[in-house]
Design a protein around this motif. Sequence first.
Motif, mmCIF file in Angstrom:
data_model
loop_
_atom_site.group_PDB
_atom_site.id
_atom_site.type_symbol
_atom_site.label_atom_id
_atom_site.label_comp_id
_atom_site.label_asym_id
_atom_site.label_seq_id
_atom_site.Cartn_x
_atom_site.Cartn_y
_atom_site.Cartn_z
ATOM 1 N N PHE A 7 0.833 -1.195 0.000
ATOM 2 C CA PHE A 7 0.000 0.000 0.000
ATOM 3 C C PHE A 7 0.874 1.253 0.000
ATOM 4 N N ASP A 8 0.430 2.265 -0.737
ATOM 5 C CA ASP A 8 1.251 3.450 -0.940
ATOM 6 C C ASP A 8 0.423 4.710 -0.734
ATOM 7 N N ILE A 9 0.971 5.646 0.057
ATOM 8 C CA ILE A 9 0.314 6.933 0.246
ATOM 9 C C ILE A 9 1.336 8.051 0.112
ATOM 10 N N GLY A 10 0.824 9.256 -0.108
ATOM 11 C CA GLY A 10 1.621 10.464 0.014
ATOM 12 C C GLY A 10 1.062 11.274 1.165
ATOM 13 N N THR A 11 1.929 11.833 1.996
ATOM 14 C CA THR A 11 1.450 12.685 3.084
ATOM 15 C C THR A 11 1.971 14.103 2.877
ATOM 16 N N ASP A 19 -2.162 6.247 -4.122
ATOM 17 C CA ASP A 19 -3.577 5.902 -3.996
ATOM 18 C C ASP A 19 -4.300 6.878 -3.078
ATOM 19 N N TYR A 20 -3.605 7.338 -2.045
ATOM 20 C CA TYR A 20 -4.164 8.276 -1.073
ATOM 21 C C TYR A 20 -3.205 9.452 -0.897
ATOM 22 N N ASN A 48 3.992 1.848 2.420
ATOM 23 C CA ASN A 48 4.960 2.791 1.868
ATOM 24 C C ASN A 48 4.370 4.193 1.925
ATOM 25 N N ALA A 49 5.208 5.170 2.249
ATOM 26 C CA ALA A 49 4.736 6.550 2.314
ATOM 27 C C ALA A 49 5.828 7.490 1.827
#
Length: 308
Positions: A2-6, A131-132, A54-55
């Motif tokens: 799973f992958d996000i950007g913050t 994805d987010y 993952n971020a």
Amino acid sequence: MFDIGTLTMNPTLDVACEVEEVFPMRKMRARGEHYDPGGGGINVARVFVRLGGNARCYYLSGGATGAALDGLLDLHQLVRSTIRIGGQTRVSTVVHERCSGQEYRFVPQGPEVAESEWTECLSRLGDARHDYIVSSGSLPRGVPVDFYAQAAAIASQREQRFVLDTSGEALEAGIAGGHVFLAKPSLSEFRAIIGADLPDETSIAEAAMEFVERGKVEFLAVTMAEKGALLARRGGSLRLPAIAVEARSAVGAGDSFLAAMVFALAAGKAVDEAFRFGLAAGAAAVLTPGTDLCRPDDVERIYERSSD
């Protein structure tokens, strides 16, 4: 995986220490000092990665304190996308008083950000592939109150799910712009944008459901400290009680809640179960001292116990 950007618009270099007792006008010898990269989005990334995802951290960084923040992110092995600013990154301090068990938190306002600097953030988001997009924390001076609404619109154009955790005018404008997948205000933050006391669970649920029914946000999670949390989604609201644990610090509970809930959603869990997982992570966060965040073993243990 799973992958996000913050996105963290007003990050901090977090310092935690403890003293025997706090006195005015006296030098107090501290011990157990600890340094962490901080700010809402960075904290979310730290927890998300601990849980196995993952971020990539998008954040503003400036001055000598910004360089120190960059180094701490590298020590935590977090992938970063830094937007350089002319101002100094702020330094926040948490002091634990051993004799009373009380915690004192000092949080500066932070730098003033130029238009070219905050528009660069939007440009970076326009190129982001996640994805987010989780935008968490306050807006620094110089950034318009509708910044998060602009960021949400960019994420919507790229078919990304936009998650928002902020307060005040930034929260109100962010939700008003639509395009928000999940918003997570605390009860005090929610009351502030509603402009009403919301004295009971029914009034809180009705106010939260109105945002969902108007299509401004798909899910709205209101965290209520010792009273638990409430989730508004189409079909009604879900209220969960707080999970009893021995609190050592209040730092990072909301960020841990949000990171775990997004992690569970990214893993394909139903929103109600993701909400339960987030509540477990929030409870796990208060077990850790200073500026530490929730630990995966604690999250899983509390989640399984609360699901029995």
